[in-house]
Design an enzyme around this catalytic site. Structure first.
Site, PDB file in Angstrom:
ATOM      1  N   GLY D  41       0.829  -1.190   0.000  1.00  0.00           N
ATOM      2  CA  GLY D  41       0.000   0.000   0.000  1.00  0.00           C
ATOM      3  C   GLY D  41       0.864   1.241   0.000  1.00  0.00           C
ATOM      4  N   ASN D  43       2.429   4.989   1.027  1.00  0.00           N
ATOM      5  CA  ASN D  43       2.903   5.523   2.298  1.00  0.00           C
ATOM      6  C   ASN D  43       1.725   6.067   3.082  1.00  0.00           C
ATOM      7  OD1 ASN D  43       5.808   6.777   0.659  1.00  0.00           O
ATOM      8  ND2 ASN D  43       5.679   5.033   2.025  1.00  0.00           N
ATOM      9  N   GLY D  44       1.665   5.686   4.340  1.00  0.00           N
ATOM     10  CA  GLY D  44       0.613   6.217   5.183  1.00  0.00           C
ATOM     11  C   GLY D  44      -0.713   5.487   5.065  1.00  0.00           C
ATOM     12  N   SER D  45      -0.717   4.328   4.406  1.00  0.00           N
ATOM     13  CA  SER D  45      -1.990   3.637   4.234  1.00  0.00           C
ATOM     14  C   SER D  45      -2.332   2.755   5.442  1.00  0.00           C
ATOM     15  CB  SER D  45      -1.968   2.793   2.960  1.00  0.00           C
ATOM     16  OG  SER D  45      -0.902   1.879   3.013  1.00  0.00           O
ATOM     17  N   GLY D  46      -1.442   2.647   6.386  1.00  0.00           N
ATOM     18  CA  GLY D  46      -1.780   1.922   7.612  1.00  0.00           C
ATOM     19  C   GLY D  46      -1.117   0.559   7.755  1.00  0.00           C
ATOM     20  N   LYS D  47      -0.110   0.298   6.956  1.00  0.00           N
ATOM     21  CA  LYS D  47       0.546  -1.016   6.996  1.00  0.00           C
ATOM     22  C   LYS D  47       1.249  -1.261   8.327  1.00  0.00           C
ATOM     23  CE  LYS D  47       3.198  -0.022   3.489  1.00  0.00           C
ATOM     24  NZ  LYS D  47       2.772   1.368   3.273  1.00  0.00           N
ATOM     25  N   SER D  48       2.096  -0.316   8.725  1.00  0.00           N
ATOM     26  CA  SER D  48       2.834  -0.510   9.975  1.00  0.00           C
ATOM     27  C   SER D  48       1.872  -0.592  11.147  1.00  0.00           C
ATOM     28  CB  SER D  48       3.802   0.648  10.200  1.00  0.00           C
ATOM     29  OG  SER D  48       4.722   0.710   9.158  1.00  0.00           O
ATOM     30  N   GLU D 167       9.031  -3.784   6.216  1.00  0.00           N
ATOM     31  CA  GLU D 167      10.045  -3.256   5.299  1.00  0.00           C
ATOM     32  C   GLU D 167      11.458  -3.622   5.745  1.00  0.00           C
ATOM     33  OE1 GLU D 167       9.398   0.488   3.563  1.00  0.00           O
ATOM     34  OE2 GLU D 167       7.302   0.565   4.154  1.00  0.00           O
TER      35      GLU D 167
HETATM   36  N1  LIG Z   1       2.172   7.544  16.404  1.00  0.00           N
HETATM   37  C1  LIG Z   1       1.249   8.051  15.575  1.00  0.00           C
HETATM   38  N2  LIG Z   1       0.380   8.994  16.003  1.00  0.00           N
HETATM   39  C2  LIG Z   1      -0.551   9.508  15.179  1.00  0.00           C
HETATM   40  N3  LIG Z   1      -0.700   9.158  13.885  1.00  0.00           N
HETATM   41  C3  LIG Z   1       0.127   8.223  13.378  1.00  0.00           C
HETATM   42  C4  LIG Z   1       1.147   7.625  14.196  1.00  0.00           C
HETATM   43  N4  LIG Z   1       1.828   6.731  13.436  1.00  0.00           N
HETATM   44  C5  LIG Z   1       1.258   6.778  12.204  1.00  0.00           C
HETATM   45  N5  LIG Z   1       0.242   7.662  12.164  1.00  0.00           N
HETATM   46  C6  LIG Z   1      -0.609   7.950  11.005  1.00  0.00           C
HETATM   47  O1  LIG Z   1      -1.334   6.789  10.678  1.00  0.00           O
HETATM   48  C7  LIG Z   1      -1.383   6.568   9.275  1.00  0.00           C
HETATM   49  C8  LIG Z   1      -0.865   5.170   8.956  1.00  0.00           C
HETATM   50  O2  LIG Z   1       0.492   5.074   9.340  1.00  0.00           O
HETATM   51  P1  LIG Z   1       1.357   3.764   9.121  1.00  0.00           P
HETATM   52  O3  LIG Z   1       2.636   3.985   9.798  1.00  0.00           O
HETATM   53  O4  LIG Z   1       0.569   2.583   9.513  1.00  0.00           O
HETATM   54  O5  LIG Z   1       1.542   3.781   7.538  1.00  0.00           O
HETATM   55  P2  LIG Z   1       2.349   2.819   6.607  1.00  0.00           P
HETATM   56  O6  LIG Z   1       1.364   2.169   5.704  1.00  0.00           O
HETATM   57  O7  LIG Z   1       3.220   1.937   7.387  1.00  0.00           O
HETATM   58  O8  LIG Z   1       3.202   3.821   5.731  1.00  0.00           O
HETATM   59  P3  LIG Z   1       4.731   3.784   5.271  1.00  0.00           P
HETATM   60  O9  LIG Z   1       4.780   3.009   3.997  1.00  0.00           O
HETATM   61  O10 LIG Z   1       5.026   5.216   5.008  1.00  0.00           O
HETATM   62  O11 LIG Z   1       5.529   3.213   6.370  1.00  0.00           O
HETATM   63  C9  LIG Z   1      -0.565   7.686   8.640  1.00  0.00           C
HETATM   64  O12 LIG Z   1      -1.416   8.636   8.095  1.00  0.00           O
HETATM   65  C10 LIG Z   1       0.221   8.279   9.783  1.00  0.00           C
HETATM   66  O13 LIG Z   1       0.387   9.651   9.622  1.00  0.00           O
HETATM   67 MG   LIG Z   2       5.261   1.786   7.708  1.00  0.00          MG
END
Ligand SMILES: Nc1ncnc2c1ncn2[C@@H]1O[C@H](COP(=O)(O)OP(=O)(O)OP(=O)(O)O)[C@@H](O)[C@H]1O
Ligand SMILES: [Mg+2]
Ligand SMILES: Nc1ncnc2c1ncn2[C@@H]1O[C@H](COP(=O)(O)OP(=O)(O)OP(=O)(O)O)[C@@H](O)[C@H]1O
Ligand SMILES: [Mg+2]
Lengths: 294, 186, 266, 280
Positions: D41, D43-48, D167
């Site tokens: 997904g 960046n920022g789609s919520g994977k982590s 990742e």
């Molecule tokens: N500690 C936090 N507090 C508030 N919002 C957060 C926090 N961590 C992440 N977010 C928000 O939650 C959403 C999902 O974040 P997440 O880290 O799950 O994305 P991701 O899919 O892992 O992206 P990436 O590929 O960039 O790592 C993002 O919009 C992010 O800004």
């Molecule tokens: Mg991530």
């Protein structure tokens, strides 16, 4: 000449028993307005090399010259403020770049230090943010509460906001999604083309930078083992691979096709479009030859 | 919610460990003003540990941090002064015990500030008196050296506490008041 | 910045001292400390010096590293020397400036005090130079085991010590990195006037502190995901085994203490 | 489910860091034991975030996560979490030990393994990831890629039933990434591990059994890798780019040259492109 390295070596903990050599005898020239990419296995000294560019690390032996600032082993450190304004460095880990509690404050930190007014700084901040593809809603966020990719983009933006002449990025595309990577490569290319910036990038995904790069540098065990254009890199692929550097598909495909059809002397076609087009022509020639023959 | 000061979780262990590392590492930054006595901004950290995590965490983090820093810098631990660092943080941490004080959620009032300062002042001098006496009796240090040290260190620490520590806790609370952040905890 | 930290890093030369049980080394250091506190004559000091040098040499680590270890404390040593030599009024007067008089007894005890200090500092470096932090920690936990009887868990304490030891270099590095990041964006500590330096010091301490606590949060996640539970049983990676040599090691210290005590109280 | 055991069963899981910004909403999915799933997904789609929920490091706001038949709750977490290993996105902050060796050993100590076993595991996994020469280093003396390899080794050495990679190869060079992929393939064929891997790397996605695509906090698609890379609209919507050889085939096809699908594994064009180019 924007940047020259003369026989530069660097060791961590140089004066101790823990001495660890990280760069050996590097000679390097980078012209103003060039797009340079650095590749090499992990631990080969890429990050160490980059940190010499704005005087964060000083050579243990040899001489580094960036614009008119000369950093030479054993000599007094010159004044670096001006150098740091002109050379913007994005660290390998975005967490190392950011330190304020809102994205906006972090973005404004550089411009304010270099004499912009508050209003100007804010303008630069939001412009830099949009360059990396984030909207103004991120300004109020805490940079450490972002996703990995978003944080990386903000880190890149903090440097773009300073509008440096030389933009140095350490693995800026790691953790970016593939389209963001392509966009970033494109952005860097535009900055180079339209504003004459010098761009220096470390990358592990050579493919994404290939179409834009003027010069490639390959590092290995602290030494520079190659410097030249993509075409030269392609030609030396076998040698580089033998010494342990894995090259992207596009280069090995081209090399196989080139050997097969005797295209070695040509400019390599490394993008999908160029290669397909070239293959199409090969096929046509081939077909007509075959048609003529039979 | 404020966790009880006696509940030990992974977080407590890590907070103390990293807190101690932080105190130890930043103790390193300082301007010497008399032998063995420095103007150390790290004192402000003791105030922060105390206010945010309570007297127990504060005490241990301050103590271990000091021990480690002594050890790293000189290989010798000045036990009295290390206990002193712990005691200072423990006193400053007394504020954590007042029920409606909760800087993590941005709750801090004027009256808290006043008692915080009082606890801090008492803590600083109690701990210095303690360290001084400890040195005289346990380590056999010359008396006159100790007296100079106690007085100068007390004044210096007090200044750092008032100029850096108190505002830092106040600013921390204020920052959290704005984005009443819901901390996610399992 | 970390370059300046000599302590807290071991230097592996593979000498026999390296393989001594850390518990023995810790106990030895305590005994040595006692011996030095008792030292008050030139003979005893000479004995302690020979003893220290013998051990330092057998670690096969260059002596200059031990000298470096004592360097940060020279101000303190000068101070101790001055205070001691001026406050003790025995023997003959060697020198006087105004109302200050320097006696021979004062001079000698001042010198002894300062040398004692040097020995103490450089000798304790043996412990850190020859023991990795992990082993040191394990040794500490071994020595502290009796504390469990009074309700303090040695494992927890050593884990906290371990984290603290492991993160000091990291936090120093981090501090350095934030300074770099700020410098890279135009705020260079070295090139600013004093008042600005003060402001920058604050703008440095705040992110370092905040960063450390953020690190703590992530470390908690990392530990939990690696199955850490407070108080749960754990096995030990560094196995300590006591050998005759360790007993011998301690005995050599006991003898040192005994001789020095004897020299003092005859 | 008849016969196949489920490693994960997520039912309408929702999560937000701040109530006004939902990050995951109504995620429902299941993962069979022994399978290898890529989570992709933008960046920022919520994977982590999803990964942390799966690892029991965050608690759901609504919905249910069932791990190997047991609901993941505060009370059961201490039973479930030892079965899950997780490599985080940022390798920098996951070091616990003061040396690489001690760091790898930390998780093993928690499993109460005997010393001999720990030593052999440390050696075995250090070798697997090519970090033997770094065993005595302090984490701050490592380069980015080295840190990442240590982080992977520390988790693999614990041999957990479920492994989540966030990742884990983002800072590895091409060579090391190939090696890691090789290790994952081995683990896959071994069949004892359930692997959830967050990645943007086309090759890694191709090697896995199944791809779950996240978009704006919901599951946008749940397909096999081939389907994903042949669906341009889907790729675009989750900001992915197909691997080079697939794009080459598509480009050739656009120009009217038909190419049979060919494997990318060893970057060999010969077997597939030549027949095409010669036997028409
Ligand atoms: N500690 C936090 N507090 C508030 N919002 C957060 C926090 N961590 C992440 N977010 C928000 O939650 C959403 C999902 O974040 P997440 O880290 O799950 O994305 P991701 O899919 O892992 O992206 P990436 O590929 O960039 O790592 C993002 O919009 C992010 O800004
Ligand atoms: Mg991530
Ligand atoms: N702070 C440090 N102290 C000691 N050694 C270090 C330090 N930083 C890096 N090294 C070592 O120096 C060498 C070069 O490191 P560097 O970070 O430049 O590698 P790199 O090419 O950037 O690798 P990567 O691609 O993994 O980031 C490595 O062997 C590394 O272990
Ligand atoms: Mg690097």
């Amino acid at each position: 000449m924007a940047i020259t390295f003369q026989q530069v070596s660097f060791a961590y903990d140089a004066k101790n028993l823990w001495r660890h050599g990280a760069l050996e005898d590097i000679d390097l020239k980078i012209n103003e307005g060039e797009f340079v990419a650095i590749a090499g296995a992990s631990g080969s000294g890429k990050s160490t090399l980059l940190q010499h560019l704005n005087g964060i690390l000083m050579p243990t032996t040899g001489k580094v010259q960036v614009f008119d600032v000369i950093m030479s082993a054993g000599e007094k450190t010159p004044k670096l403020t001006e150098l740091r304004r002109r050379v913007g460095l994005v660290f390998q880990f975005p967490e190392h770049q950011l330190f304020e509690d809102t994205v906006e404050k972090d973005l404004c930190f550089g411009p304010l230090n270099f004499g912009s007014s508050k209003v100007e700084a804010k303008e630069q901040a939001s412009k830099a943010l949009s360059m990396v593809g984030l909207d103004d809603s991120f300004l109020e966020r805490n940079p450490f509460h972002l996703s990995g990719g978003q944080m990386r983009k903000v880190a890149i933006a903090t440097v773009l906001a300073m509008d440096p002449d030389v933009i140095v990025l350490d693995e800026p595309t790691a953790t970016l999604d593939p389209q963001s990577r392509a966009e970033l490569a494109e952005l860097l290319y535009r900055l180079r083309r339209d504003q004459g910036k010098t761009v220096i990038v470390v990358t592990h995904r050579m493919e994404e930078m290939l179409p834009y790069v003027d010069q490639w540098i390959v590092m290995q065990d602290g030494r520079k083992t190659f410097q030249g254009s993509a075409a030269e890199l392609t030609r030396e692929a076998l040698k580089l691979e033998a010494s342990g550097l894995a090259l992207p598909s596009c280069i090995s495909y081209w090399n196989q096709i080139a050997t097969r059809f005797g295209l070695e002397m040509e400019e390599p076609c490394l993008t999908v479009e160029a290669l397909a087009e070239r293959l199409e022509r090969v096929l046509q020639v081939h077909d007509t030859a075959e048609g003529g023959g039979g | 919610m404020k966790p009880s000061i006696w509940k030990w979780s992974t977080r407590t262990v890590v907070t103390i460990g990293i807190g101690a590392a932080l105190y130890g590492a930043t103790s390193w930054i300082g301007i010497p003003i008399a032998p063995d006595t420095q103007l150390r901004p790290a004192i402000a950290l003791l105030a922060i540990f105390g206010a945010l995590f309570g007297p127990v965490v504060g005490f241990i983090a301050g103590f271990i941090g000091h021990v480690i820093n002594d050890f790293i810098q000189s290989g010798t631990v000045w036990w009295g002064w290390a206990l002193g660092s712990g005691i200072t943080a423990a006193f400053m941490g007394l504020i954590y015990l007042s029920k409606d004080f909760n800087p993590k959620d941005g709750v801090i009032k004027k009256k808290h500030l006043i008692s915080f300062i009082i606890y801090g002042v008492v803590g600083i001098f109690v701990s210095l008196a303690f360290s001084g006496l400890f040195d005289i009796y346990a380590m056999g240090e010359p008396n006159n050296k100790i007296v100079i040290q106690v007085i100068s260190a007390g004044l210096v620490n007090l200044a750092v506490f008032l100029i850096l520590g108190v505002p830092a806790v106040w600013a921390y609370a204020k920052r959290n008041r704005n984005n009443a952040n819901l901390t996610v905890e399992r | 910045m970390r370059n300046k930290l000599l302590f807290g890093r071991s230097i592996d030369t593979g000498s026999w001292v390296h393989s001594v049980d850390p518990r023995a080394k810790l106990t030895g250091m305590v005994l040595y400390l006692i011996a030095l506190l008792v030292v008050n004559s030139w003979v005893a000091l000479g004995l302690a010096t020979v003893f220290s040098l013998a051990y330092m040499v057998s670690t096969r680590i260059p002596l200059k590293y031990y000298a470096k270890a004592a360097k940060p404390l020279w101000v303190l040593m000068v101070f101790i020397f001055v205070v001691q030599s001026l406050s003790i009024k025995q023997g003959t007067v060697l020198w006087h400036i105004g109302s200050w008089e320097l006696y021979s007894g004062g001079l000698s005890s001042g010198l002894i005090a300062a040398l004692r200090m040097t020995l103490l500092v450089s000798f304790t470096a043996i412990l850190t130079f020859t023991t990795t932090p992990g082993l040191l920690n394990q040794g500490l936990s071994g020595v502290l085991k009796p504390l469990r009887k009074v309700g303090i868990s040695a494992e927890r304490l050593t884990l906290m010590m371990g984290i603290a030891l492991r993160f000091i270099p990291t936090i120093l590095d981090e501090t350095h990195k934030i300074m770099k990041a700020q410098a890279a964006r135009g705020a260079d500590m070295k090139e600013l006037p004093w008042k600005e330096k003060g402001r920058l010091l604050v703008s440095l301490l705040v992110p370092v502190t905040v960063g450390a606590f953020r690190r703590a949060e992530e470390l908690v996640l990392s530990m939990e995901s690696r199955g850490y539970i407070v108080g749960a049983p754990r096995s030990e990676y560094h196995l300590l085994s006591w050998s005759k040599r360790d007993t011998g090691f301690i005995l050599s210290y006991v003898m040192l203490v005994a001789i020095i005590v004897y020299l003092r109280f005859i | 489910m008849e016969g196949t055991k489920l490693a994960y069963d997520l039912q309408q899981v929702s999560f937000a860091y701040e109530p006004e910004h939902p990050v995951l909403s109504d995620v429902t999915l299941s993962i069979t034991s022994g399978s290898w799933v890529s989570l992709v997904g933008a960046n920022g789609s919520g994977k982590s975030t999803l990964a942390k929920l799966l690892g029991g490091l965050l608690a759901v706001n609504a919905g249910k996560i069932i791990v190997e038949g047991t609901p993941l709750l505060r009370e059961t977490a201490s039973l479930i979490m030892p079965r899950i290993g997780m490599v985080f996105q940022n390798p920098d902050n996951q070091f616990i030990g003061a040396t690489v060796e001690e760091d790898i050993a930390f998780g093993l100590e928690g499993q109460c393994l005997p010393r001999v076993e720990m030593v052999s595991r440390v050696q075995q996994y250090a070798e697997k990831l090519g970090i033997q020469h770094l065993l005595s280093k302090h984490p701050s003396e490592l380069s980015g890629g080295q840190k990442q390899r240590v982080a992977v080794a520390a988790i693999l050495a614990m041999e957990p039933a479920i492994i989540i990679f966030d990742e884990a190869s983002s800072m590895l060079d091409e060579q090391a990434r190939g090696e890691l992929l090789h290790i994952l393939r081995d683990m896959r064929s071994n069949g004892d591990y359930t692997m959830v891997s967050i990645t943007h790397d086309a090759e890694e996605i191709m090697a896995s059994d199944r791809v779950i695509v996240l978009r704006d906090g919901t599951v946008a698609a749940d397909v096999d890798p081939d389907t994903l890379f042949s669906d341009d609209a889907l790729l675009n919507s989750c900001r992915l780019i197909a691997p080079y050889h697939i794009r080459l085939i598509q480009e050739l096809e656009r120009r009217g040259i038909k190419v049979p699908p060919f494997p990318n594994a060893d970057k060999e064009v010969e077997g597939t492109l030549w027949p095409l180019l010669f036997n028409k």
